[in-house]
Design a protein around this motif. Structure first.
Motif, PDB file in Angstrom:
ATOM      1  N   GLU A 196       6.961 -13.868 -16.206  1.00  0.00           N
ATOM      2  CA  GLU A 196       6.149 -14.069 -17.427  1.00  0.00           C
ATOM      3  C   GLU A 196       5.644 -15.512 -17.539  1.00  0.00           C
ATOM      4  OE1 GLU A 196       9.512 -12.469 -18.561  1.00  0.00           O
ATOM      5  OE2 GLU A 196       8.474 -10.752 -17.680  1.00  0.00           O
ATOM      6  N   GLY A 197       5.895 -16.335 -16.558  1.00  0.00           N
ATOM      7  CA  GLY A 197       5.492 -17.734 -16.641  1.00  0.00           C
ATOM      8  C   GLY A 197       6.727 -18.620 -16.754  1.00  0.00           C
ATOM      9  N   PHE A 198       6.509 -19.857 -17.169  1.00  0.00           N
ATOM     10  CA  PHE A 198       7.630 -20.791 -17.240  1.00  0.00           C
ATOM     11  C   PHE A 198       8.546 -20.441 -18.418  1.00  0.00           C
ATOM     12  CE2 PHE A 198       5.067 -23.419 -14.469  1.00  0.00           C
ATOM     13  CZ  PHE A 198       6.040 -23.966 -13.650  1.00  0.00           C
ATOM     14  N   ARG A 199       9.841 -20.680 -18.205  1.00  0.00           N
ATOM     15  CA  ARG A 199      10.824 -20.542 -19.272  1.00  0.00           C
ATOM     16  C   ARG A 199      11.743 -21.755 -19.223  1.00  0.00           C
ATOM     17  NH1 ARG A 199       7.670 -17.843 -21.017  1.00  0.00           N
ATOM     18  NH2 ARG A 199       7.681 -15.633 -21.591  1.00  0.00           N
ATOM     19  N   LEU A 200      12.410 -22.042 -20.357  1.00  0.00           N
ATOM     20  CA  LEU A 200      13.325 -23.187 -20.407  1.00  0.00           C
ATOM     21  C   LEU A 200      14.616 -22.861 -19.677  1.00  0.00           C
ATOM     22  CD1 LEU A 200      12.905 -24.170 -24.164  1.00  0.00           C
ATOM     23  CD2 LEU A 200      12.001 -25.403 -22.171  1.00  0.00           C
ATOM     24  N   GLY A 201      15.097 -23.826 -18.912  1.00  0.00           N
ATOM     25  CA  GLY A 201      16.419 -23.715 -18.302  1.00  0.00           C
ATOM     26  C   GLY A 201      17.415 -24.530 -19.104  1.00  0.00           C
ATOM     27  N   ALA A 238      -1.244 -39.563 -20.142  1.00  0.00           N
ATOM     28  CA  ALA A 238      -1.036 -38.469 -21.076  1.00  0.00           C
ATOM     29  C   ALA A 238      -1.816 -37.234 -20.665  1.00  0.00           C
ATOM     30  CB  ALA A 238      -1.454 -38.909 -22.476  1.00  0.00           C
ATOM     31  N   LEU A 239      -2.837 -37.434 -19.862  1.00  0.00           N
ATOM     32  CA  LEU A 239      -3.681 -36.304 -19.460  1.00  0.00           C
ATOM     33  C   LEU A 239      -3.330 -35.780 -18.077  1.00  0.00           C
ATOM     34  CD1 LEU A 239      -7.096 -37.683 -20.735  1.00  0.00           C
ATOM     35  CD2 LEU A 239      -5.731 -35.878 -21.789  1.00  0.00           C
ATOM     36  N   PHE A 240      -2.262 -36.307 -17.507  1.00  0.00           N
ATOM     37  CA  PHE A 240      -1.895 -35.918 -16.147  1.00  0.00           C
ATOM     38  C   PHE A 240      -1.910 -34.423 -15.930  1.00  0.00           C
ATOM     39  CE2 PHE A 240       0.678 -39.861 -14.905  1.00  0.00           C
ATOM     40  CZ  PHE A 240      -0.445 -40.408 -14.354  1.00  0.00           C
ATOM     41  N   CYS A 241      -1.296 -33.714 -16.827  1.00  0.00           N
ATOM     42  CA  CYS A 241      -1.144 -32.287 -16.547  1.00  0.00           C
ATOM     43  C   CYS A 241      -2.494 -31.579 -16.626  1.00  0.00           C
ATOM     44  CB  CYS A 241      -0.088 -31.659 -17.439  1.00  0.00           C
ATOM     45  SG  CYS A 241      -0.382 -31.967 -19.149  1.00  0.00           S
ATOM     46  N   LEU A 242      -3.444 -32.171 -17.323  1.00  0.00           N
ATOM     47  CA  LEU A 242      -4.772 -31.554 -17.379  1.00  0.00           C
ATOM     48  C   LEU A 242      -5.606 -31.883 -16.141  1.00  0.00           C
ATOM     49  CD1 LEU A 242      -5.943 -32.053 -21.046  1.00  0.00           C
ATOM     50  CD2 LEU A 242      -5.049 -29.986 -19.938  1.00  0.00           C
ATOM     51  N   LEU A 243      -5.564 -33.138 -15.758  1.00  0.00           N
ATOM     52  CA  LEU A 243      -6.503 -33.596 -14.730  1.00  0.00           C
ATOM     53  C   LEU A 243      -5.934 -33.574 -13.331  1.00  0.00           C
ATOM     54  CD1 LEU A 243      -8.024 -36.671 -16.618  1.00  0.00           C
ATOM     55  CD2 LEU A 243      -8.966 -34.359 -16.381  1.00  0.00           C
ATOM     56  N   ARG A 253      -2.193 -27.571  -7.542  1.00  0.00           N
ATOM     57  CA  ARG A 253      -0.887 -27.009  -7.876  1.00  0.00           C
ATOM     58  C   ARG A 253      -0.893 -26.439  -9.300  1.00  0.00           C
ATOM     59  NH1 ARG A 253       3.512 -30.435  -7.786  1.00  0.00           N
ATOM     60  NH2 ARG A 253       2.370 -32.385  -7.721  1.00  0.00           N
ATOM     61  N   ALA A 254      -2.038 -25.842  -9.653  1.00  0.00           N
ATOM     62  CA  ALA A 254      -2.180 -25.332 -11.016  1.00  0.00           C
ATOM     63  C   ALA A 254      -1.089 -24.329 -11.354  1.00  0.00           C
ATOM     64  CB  ALA A 254      -3.545 -24.696 -11.180  1.00  0.00           C
ATOM     65  N   GLN A 255      -0.666 -23.569 -10.357  1.00  0.00           N
ATOM     66  CA  GLN A 255       0.352 -22.554 -10.646  1.00  0.00           C
ATOM     67  C   GLN A 255       1.689 -23.178 -11.041  1.00  0.00           C
ATOM     68  OE1 GLN A 255      -0.853 -23.358  -7.706  1.00  0.00           O
ATOM     69  NE2 GLN A 255       0.729 -23.332  -6.136  1.00  0.00           N
ATOM     70  N   ASP A 256       1.850 -24.482 -10.796  1.00  0.00           N
ATOM     71  CA  ASP A 256       3.115 -25.134 -11.106  1.00  0.00           C
ATOM     72  C   ASP A 256       3.126 -25.778 -12.487  1.00  0.00           C
ATOM     73  OD1 ASP A 256       3.477 -26.089  -7.686  1.00  0.00           O
ATOM     74  OD2 ASP A 256       4.433 -24.452  -8.772  1.00  0.00           O
ATOM     75  N   THR A 257       2.131 -25.503 -13.292  1.00  0.00           N
ATOM     76  CA  THR A 257       2.156 -26.053 -14.648  1.00  0.00           C
ATOM     77  C   THR A 257       2.191 -24.910 -15.650  1.00  0.00           C
ATOM     78  OG1 THR A 257      -0.230 -26.071 -14.872  1.00  0.00           O
ATOM     79  CG2 THR A 257       0.769 -28.039 -13.910  1.00  0.00           C
ATOM     80  N   PRO A 258       2.841 -25.134 -16.749  1.00  0.00           N
ATOM     81  CA  PRO A 258       2.881 -24.094 -17.768  1.00  0.00           C
ATOM     82  C   PRO A 258       1.565 -24.094 -18.529  1.00  0.00           C
ATOM     83  CG  PRO A 258       3.962 -26.049 -18.559  1.00  0.00           C
ATOM     84  CD  PRO A 258       3.510 -26.359 -17.175  1.00  0.00           C
ATOM     85  N   THR A 259       1.331 -23.064 -19.294  1.00  0.00           N
ATOM     86  CA  THR A 259       0.117 -23.067 -20.116  1.00  0.00           C
ATOM     87  C   THR A 259       0.346 -23.993 -21.299  1.00  0.00           C
ATOM     88  OG1 THR A 259       0.905 -21.237 -21.463  1.00  0.00           O
ATOM     89  CG2 THR A 259      -0.400 -20.668 -19.514  1.00  0.00           C
ATOM     90  N   ARG A 260      -0.745 -24.601 -21.758  1.00  0.00           N
ATOM     91  CA  ARG A 260      -0.664 -25.458 -22.944  1.00  0.00           C
ATOM     92  C   ARG A 260      -0.176 -24.634 -24.142  1.00  0.00           C
ATOM     93  NH1 ARG A 260      -1.453 -30.298 -24.599  1.00  0.00           N
ATOM     94  NH2 ARG A 260      -1.562 -30.976 -22.449  1.00  0.00           N
ATOM     95  N   ALA A 261      -0.571 -23.363 -24.179  1.00  0.00           N
ATOM     96  CA  ALA A 261      -0.162 -22.496 -25.298  1.00  0.00           C
ATOM     97  C   ALA A 261       1.360 -22.383 -25.351  1.00  0.00           C
ATOM     98  CB  ALA A 261      -0.790 -21.113 -25.142  1.00  0.00           C
TER      99      ALA A 261
END
Ligand SMILES: [Zn+2]
Length: 777
Positions: free
Chosen positions: A116-121, A13-18, A25-33
């Motif tokens: 602007e960051g990630f968006r839904l496709g 569950a913490l994969f995207c954090l850790l 590859r931090a740039q490949d994850t969206p912000t938690r916000a």
């Protein structure tokens, strides 16, 4: 990767954090916000925000986010999670929550990286398997009743099919936490985001993965633990598109309990952990269930099938009832559809599951639904079992199970619960969803269409084809089915065409694709004499494109009624009915046996409903005739209306003072001959009685006398549930008799009256649905 798997779900569950920052590859994850924003929007049903978070140029549908909560199951919030795909980015966004049985839940969206960051496709619909088919499960299920936990393993066999994207993303109810995945003994990397599990794409056509997972199930009614019973009913195994698979299940229950899963029993063993029973289902189905309980089991042979009752509240009588209901239905469907595919069947009682559930070789049935729901559930062995349905597109198998329940009841006089009939559906109404769209058994509107309308459409087909041919069509549907695949309405249409002929394809489009019902009317009805016979001819008409519908036409005669069924297959279906006694009236489907549109849901247009209505009434008097007629009409409006209509607030206007808004705004009492009423022509056209100085007429029927007058009540043409009454006289003096109504049959709506209240004609009102035609006397 091994390490990651061993750390279990908490780590997953913490994969995207850790993990992702660690691999740079931090740039490949969206912000938690951003994910939180999506989650809040989904839970507020705020589709505008979801759309605003979509990438330019894509317009994903978020219709699911506006769906009301289902009829059963916990009302849980959406969670939004990031599903990383290490082999082949970009990743996905998962909208996930508990997946109720035969309903819908999780949604998986592609993502697009923008400035602007990630968006839904686009969404990947559940029907898109991405080239992965689950073919077989080898499951173990261990219920830890005190801890309310269930521990599972599944050796899942997947088959990779050609697909431009070919990924292995399995779906599983999000309450389960995957803790390890191996393949041929070696650890395999995996990612879970709620109801989605990413696995590396296998390099061969067939591959097996060994999954270990567990779930804590608290307070639910679909998956439940109680001190004496427990069950899993809702997507507790990995799947893609909920497509059919075979399965082996070993279920472990506490000592003294009995477990049951689908298919044939393969033996039992006692271990320190409890009692393990093994099951094997060689029939590929879409929907698996496993149940355990402190059951009292009673078994009897019915024909060559062992039929059991697994009761929590043991009673010889209830066991007998359950066994004979199931056994007799199995025998009948076996004979009329196809051979029953198992050696056994069980009715398994539950105090928790709020309905009855098809499990093909058994049913998990709520206590109060035994034996009522058993025929429907047994029918599912064919409609869902032998021919599977995924519940991702339509509820066709619920239409068939419900229809088969009714058919069995009609043929054998042994009741099921077939609860839907045409009168009931006309009263409840038809939600605006078509049979090709309704797919969620837990959505009230979808289920009214899937169970209710669907079963009645099949009944209508049976009336048109005849029962033997209908049964032959269903047998063809089963015989043509390819095991391992699901089926849809189109497969049944092909079977009907093959069995009954090409023209029968035309039966389906209107019923399956449209949300309205046929608005049938009588037209051009005449009676004549041919020698010593009477002949009624006419036409049943409807709008284009036509529904195919079997509809009764009833002719009332001096010697009673004659009922004839007419197969309507076009917009204008002529009929001819021969009679031995004189006909007086022709009625189209007076008992509402056909599935058809009802006239506007307002009150029956009778004299009683008009004079007792509490809605305001506008009395409109005619000024276009002689001075005497105007005076008489005004007197009726100002003096008599109050007397006759004691419940309504009455206002009075001269015809030429009335605006369209006045006419649309209340019930109306129109006073004076049609040609004297200065109203728009479309209003005068509604008035059924014609006048001359010699008398008056209704259609071709004429009455002579200056002392005649009439009342006609009919539905208001524009005001919902409104009524209009028209009163007029052959002379001004005759009109002044309006107040003399005491001897009229107030349950009728059309009257020709003489002098001070003697009725010469009283009959049902003319309604604009034109289903009643009174013949010339
Ligand atoms: Zn059902």
């Amino acid at each position: 990767l091994n390490n990651r798997a061993a750390r279990g779900f908490t780590a997953a569950a913490l994969f995207c954090l850790l993990l992702i920052p660690a691999t740079g590859r931090a740039q490949d994850t969206p912000t938690r916000a951003w994910l939180s924003r999506l989650e809040a929007a989904a839970n507020k049903m705020d589709i505008a925000v979801l759309k605003a978070n979509s990438a330019p140029g894509v317009e994903p549908s978020f219709q699911w986010a506006s769906m009301p909560p289902g009829m059963m199951g916990p009302k849980l919030p959406w969670k939004v999670k990031w599903l990383e795909v290490p082999d082949n980015g970009p990743a996905f966004v998962a909208f996930t929550k508990y997946h109720p049985c035969e309903s819908s839940a999780d949604h998986l969206y592609r993502t697009v990286r923008t400035e602007e960051g990630f968006r839904l496709g686009e969404e990947i619909p559940e029907t898109d398997t991405l080239g992965t088919r689950v073919r077989h499960h080898k499951l173990t299920v261990r219920f830890d009743v005190p801890a309310q936990q269930v521990y599972l393993t599944d050796r899942v066999t997947v088959e990779m099919q050609p697909h431009q994207e070919q990924r292995c993303i399995l779906r599983i109810n999000e309450v389960y936490k995957v803790t390890a995945v191996t393949s041929e003994g070696k650890p395999v990397p995996y990612r879970q985001a709620g109801g989605f599990l990413w696995l590396p794409t296998p390099q061969s056509v067939h591959a097996t993965f060994d999954l270990a997972y567990h779930g804590g199930i608290k307070g639910g009614a679909e998956d439940y633990f109680r001190p004496n019973q427990a069950a899993l009913t809702s997507y507790w195994y990995p799947h893609t598109g909920r497509l059919p698979a075979t399965c082996e299940v070993k279920v472990t229950a506490p000592k003294g309990w009995t477990g049951i899963a689908q298919g044939e029993p393969q033996g039992k063993s006692v271990t320190p952990q409890g009692v393990t029973s093994s099951w094997k289902n060689d029939l590929p189905v879409c929907y698996f269930t496993v149940a355990i309980g402190k059951y009292t089991v009673t078994t009897q042979k019915v024909g060559n099938v062992s039929v059991s009752a697994y009761l929590l509240h043991p009673s010889k009588a209830r066991a007998q009832q359950a066994i004979s209901s199931a056994g007799n239905a199995i025998q009948w469907f076996s004979k009329n559809l196809s051979k029953y595919p198992y050696s056994r069947y069980a009715v398994v009682e539950t105090d928790v599951f709020p309905a009855a559930l098809e499990c093909y070789s058994f049913t998990l049935a709520g206590r109060s639904l035994i034996p009522m729901a058993i025929v429907h559930e047994v029918a599912h062995t064919w409609w869902g079992g032998v021919v599977p349905n995924t519940y991702t597109r339509t509820l066709w198998n619920e239409s068939f199970a419900e229809y088969s329940d009714g058919l069995y009841g009609r043929m054998t006089r042994q009741g099921g619960m077939h609860e839907f009939n045409t009168q009931m559906m006309s009263t409840v109404g038809f939600p605006p969803v078509s049979l090709m769209e309704a797919n969620d058994a837990m959505n009230m509107g979808h289920s009214l269409i899937g169970y209710g309308k669907g079963s009645l459409v099949l009944e209508n087909l049976e009336r048109m084809l005849g029962t033997p041919k209908m049964l032959a069509c269903m047998r063809t549907f089963i015989a043509r089915h390819k095991p391992g695949e699901d089926a849809e309405w189109r497969d049944f249409i092909d079977a009907v065409e093959e069995t009954a002929g090409k023209e029968w394809r035309h039966f389906f489009p209107a019923w399956l694709n449209r949300t309205d019902q046929p608005a049938l009317r009588l037209s051009d009805v005449k009676s004549s004499r041919e020698g010593d016979k009477f002949v009624v001819t006419g036409t049943v008409v409807q709008n284009d494109p036509a529904f195919w519908v079997q509809v009764p036409v009833v002719v009332n005669t001096a010697a009673g009624e004659k009922r004839t069924e007419i197969a309507v297959k076009s917009t204008s279906q002529p009929f001819r009915i021969e009679l031995t006694s004189k006909p007086s009236e022709v009625l189209l489907d007076p008992k509402r046996e056909a599935l058809r549109a009802s006239s506007k849901g307002g009150p029956q247009p009778t004299l009683l409903s008009f004079v007792t209505a509490s809605d305001p009434v506008l009395a409109v008097y005619a000024t276009g005739g002689s001075a005497q007629e105007t005076a008489a009409a005004k007197a009726v409006a100002t003096e008599q209306a109050k007397e006759v209509l004691s419940f309504a607030k009455i206002s009075v206007k001269a015809d030429d003072d009335c605006t369209e808004a006045d006419l649309a705004g209340s019930n109306l009492l129109l006073i004076g001959r049609p040609e004297s009423l200065r109203l728009p022509a479309n209003w005068r056209d509604l008035l059924p009685v014609t006048f001359s100085d010699q008398g008056l007429g209704v259609g071709s029927r004429q009455w002579k006398g200056a002392d005649l007058w009439s009342i006609a009540v009919f539905p208001h043409p524009s005001r919902e549930k409104g009524l209009v009454a028209h009163v007029a006289g052959a002379s001004p003096e005759a009109l002044r008799n309006f107040r003399h109504q005491r001897d009229l049959d107030s349950l009728k709506g059309l009257f020709v009256v003489k002098g001070a209240g003697k009725a010469l004609l009283q009959e049902p009102a003319r309604t604009n649905d034109a289903t009643v035609v009174v013949l010339q006397p």
